[in-house]
Design an enzyme around this catalytic site. Structure first.
Site, PDB file in Angstrom:
ATOM      1  N   ASP A   3      33.951  28.787  44.957  1.00 57.91           N
ATOM      2  CA  ASP A   3      34.998  29.364  45.805  1.00 57.91           C
ATOM      3  C   ASP A   3      35.707  28.257  46.603  1.00 57.91           C
ATOM      4  OD1 ASP A   3      36.383  30.910  47.865  1.00 57.91           O
ATOM      5  OD2 ASP A   3      35.089  32.576  47.273  1.00 57.91           O
ATOM      6  N   THR A  14      39.969  35.703  47.667  1.00 58.91           N
ATOM      7  CA  THR A  14      38.759  35.761  46.850  1.00 58.91           C
ATOM      8  C   THR A  14      38.609  36.996  45.944  1.00 58.91           C
ATOM      9  OG1 THR A  14      37.597  34.367  48.377  1.00 58.91           O
ATOM     10  CG2 THR A  14      36.229  35.787  47.013  1.00 58.91           C
ATOM     11  N   HIS A  57      43.922  30.021  52.685  1.00 53.46           N
ATOM     12  CA  HIS A  57      44.583  30.251  51.394  1.00 53.46           C
ATOM     13  C   HIS A  57      45.129  31.661  51.423  1.00 53.46           C
ATOM     14  CE1 HIS A  57      40.880  32.427  50.455  1.00 53.46           C
ATOM     15  NE2 HIS A  57      40.280  31.418  51.071  1.00 53.46           N
TER      16      HIS A  57
HETATM   17  P1  AMP Z   1      37.799  34.032  50.979  1.00 54.71           P
HETATM   18  O1  AMP Z   1      37.953  33.573  52.366  1.00 54.71           O
HETATM   19  O2  AMP Z   1      38.880  34.955  50.533  1.00 54.71           O
HETATM   20  O3  AMP Z   1      37.690  32.811  50.100  1.00 54.71           O
HETATM   21  O4  AMP Z   1      36.412  34.806  50.864  1.00 54.71           O
HETATM   22  C1  AMP Z   1      35.209  34.075  50.712  1.00 54.71           C
HETATM   23  C2  AMP Z   1      34.056  34.900  51.145  1.00 54.71           C
HETATM   24  O5  AMP Z   1      33.921  36.055  50.323  1.00 54.71           O
HETATM   25  C3  AMP Z   1      32.729  34.222  50.994  1.00 54.71           C
HETATM   26  O6  AMP Z   1      32.431  33.345  52.052  1.00 54.71           O
HETATM   27  C4  AMP Z   1      31.765  35.385  50.958  1.00 54.71           C
HETATM   28  O7  AMP Z   1      31.265  35.655  52.245  1.00 54.71           O
HETATM   29  C5  AMP Z   1      32.617  36.538  50.509  1.00 54.71           C
HETATM   30  N1  AMP Z   1      32.117  37.084  49.246  1.00 54.71           N
HETATM   31  C6  AMP Z   1      32.090  36.491  48.040  1.00 54.71           C
HETATM   32  N2  AMP Z   1      31.542  37.294  47.104  1.00 54.71           N
HETATM   33  C7  AMP Z   1      31.203  38.436  47.740  1.00 54.71           C
HETATM   34  C8  AMP Z   1      30.595  39.645  47.327  1.00 54.71           C
HETATM   35  N3  AMP Z   1      30.230  39.836  46.055  1.00 54.71           N
HETATM   36  N4  AMP Z   1      30.420  40.609  48.267  1.00 54.71           N
HETATM   37  C9  AMP Z   1      30.807  40.419  49.539  1.00 54.71           C
HETATM   38  N5  AMP Z   1      31.374  39.299  49.985  1.00 54.71           N
HETATM   39  C10 AMP Z   1      31.574  38.305  49.111  1.00 54.71           C
HETATM   40 ZN    ZN Z   2      37.725  32.407  47.874  1.00 55.66          ZN
HETATM   41 ZN    ZN Z   3      38.269  31.398  51.574  1.00 54.57          ZN
END
Ligand code: AMP
Ligand code: ZN
Ligand code: ZN
Length: 497
Positions: A42, A78, A353
């Protein structure tokens, strides 16, 4: 007529052609042993390959297909982007339109922290994830985390899956994948996903390319080294494809670049389902036109569109969860509100992002290796929406309906020799445009944007070539080039020798 002097109708026809360019893909003669391991780091931006000491990333890229970058979908968040990778559909089609969203039919909210929602197949029904495609064709799937993998989707779950817990040690994730590989043939999953969040977390907290990001990446690289060594020790390398991808890039943000939406809009009259670089607004007690006119020109770093005016290139406009109004900030700017930001000294956020997926800062890292790829091959940027088609192809199963195409990959698959791309540069007056041209697709590098287009006519190194994608076209011959992106159009770009 010279190719670069396409009429406007020629362009329209070309865009229509590309818009529905979903030719059924050939399914290769993959053996029943073939395994695909899909790995997500990620927040691993496309330019992190040279950030630190990451020999495993280099091992994968040099022994397989090295790709400049991964062009994602809008919004570059994400859940939307991960779900596109596994379904081949745009968020406005698969229905995960944000990490936080609202469903008007159910009058319900989805957010990452809401376990009940995250595990509820209702939110994911607009797409068929690759693990569902696989299970439906008697290929077992296992997920050590992936957005959507904890839900029963269209009645199906992966044979093996885990409830998300970001604290699970990386060693445990790798050991479990190797245990899956060790299972007897009839139980062994042939599609495996693996996910790491620490590079994204460090990127948010400290900013892209900062030392903690490098450390997080080097740690994951070490874990992936264990995985590769384990696969090699088991003698399964020549039947296993590793696809290493990221869900988006990362850009620097700072507290002096926040736009307060409540400076321009009475927030008690609207519903805001998601905040940040792109903010999603629903007209509850105020008409859409009034929201748009209140926000139009309100801040020089902010754009606003009613749902039907969102640029076609974003391919965001169809799902019922797409909001009435979309507001987007310029790169590096954030949209928030005063009550929320009153507590801003309590959080540390220097990376974010969610902006236009064409912006190079939002491109993810991507590389893959396996028996179908020749060491030393190189590709210009590819689109995340096309990765879904690749996986059933590698597994020897039939893909479900999706928005992607296998075409960019086909020349690379089982090629005799390494394939590299052609680079041509053009002087377009105020700007320089670089075309990175592969056999079936190209990446157009224009200022800070990188767009991916499909080949429509001509051959690599040929005298005249035409490319297109939704909202985009590019053509060139020995005289020069013309480019069209959204409502921007430049003709008579001159070749730089
Ligand atoms: P983002 O800021 O959009 O990159 O989101 C990243 C975050 O999504 C990670 O730090 C996780 O805490 C969360 N995440 C990733 N996969 C999962 C999942 N399967 N269920 C819940 N939260 C998730
Ligand atoms: Zn992400
Ligand atoms: Zn993120």
């Amino acid at each position: 007529m010279s190719k670069r002097k396409l009429s406007i109708w020629g362009l329209v026809a070309l865009l229509l052609l590309v818009g529905c360019g979903n030719a059924p893909s050939p399914v290769g003669a993959s053996s029943a042993e073939r395994t695909v391991i899909l790995i997500s780091i990620d927040g691993f931006r496309y330019d992190y390959f040279d950030l630190g000491n990451t020999p495993t990333l280099e091992r994968i890229a040099s022994q397989g297909l090295r790709v400049d970058s991964l062009h994602h979908v809008f919004p570059t968040k994400t859940f939307p982007t991960h779900y596109t990778v596994v379904t081949g559909r745009h968020p406005g089609h698969h229905g995960l339109v944000a990490n936080s969203m609202w469903d008007p039919d159910r009058d319900a909210r989805f957010s990452l922290g809401n376990r009940e929602a995250v595990e509820d197949g209702f939110w994911y029904e607009g797409g068929e994830p690759i693990w569902v495609t696989a299970e439906n064709q008697s290929v077992k799937a296992a997920t050590f985390f992936w957005p959507g993998s904890e839900a029963r989707i269209r009645g199906v779950r992966p044979s093996y899956w885990k409830v998300y817990d970001g604290d699970v040690a990386h060693e445990e994730r790798i050991a479990q994948v190797l245990d899956w590989i060790d299972m007897p043939a009839e139980e062994r999953p042939r599609l495996i996903t693996l996910y790491f969040s620490t590079v994204d977390s460090a990127g948010h907290r400290y900013g892209p390319r900062e030392a903690p990001v490098q450390m997080a990446l080097e740690e994951i690289d070490g874990q992936l080294g264990t995985l590769l060594d384990g696969l090699e020790a088991r003698g399964v390398m020549d039947e296993t494809t590793l696809i290493l991808a990221s869900d988006h890039g990362m850009a620097r943000v700072d507290f002096d670049r926040y736009i307060m939406l409540d400076d321009y809009l009475d927030l008690s009259k609207v519903r805001v389902s998601d905040w940040g670089p792109a903010t999603q607004i629903w007209a509850t007690d105020m008409p859409v036109e009034d929201i748009v006119s209140a926000l139009k020109g309100a801040h020089p770093k902010m754009r606003v569109w009613a749902k039907e005016d969102i640029p076609p290139r974003y391919q965001f406009g169809t799902h019922r969860r797409v909001p009435d109004v979309l507001v987007e900030a310029d790169m590096g700017w954030m949209i928030s509100n005063k009550p929320y930001m009153a507590g801003r000294s309590q959080f540390q956020l220097f990376g974010m992002h969610g902006w236009d997926p064409a912006r190079i800062e939002m491109h993810g890292g991507i590389t893959m290796m396996g028996p179908d790829f020749v060491a030393g091959s190189e590709s210009p940027a590819i689109r995340s929406v096309d990765l879904y088609e690749l996986m059933p192809h590698l597994l020897g199963i039939t893909p479900s309906e999706n928005d992607g195409t296998l075409a960019p990959f086909t020349p690379y698959l089982n090629a005799q020799d390494p394939i590299r791309y052609q680079t041509v540069r053009f002087d377009c007056g105020t700007d320089t445009v670089e075309a990175r041209v592969a056999p079936m697709h190209m990446a157009l590098h224009w200022e800070n944007e990188v767009h991916v287009l499909d080949r429509i006519e001509g051959e690599i190194n040929g005298p005249s070539q035409i490319f297109g994608a939704t909202g985009l076209s590019f053509s060139f011959d020995e005289d020069g080039a013309s480019v069209s992106i959204d409502d921007r159009f430049v003709a008579d770009c001159v070749t730089i020798q």
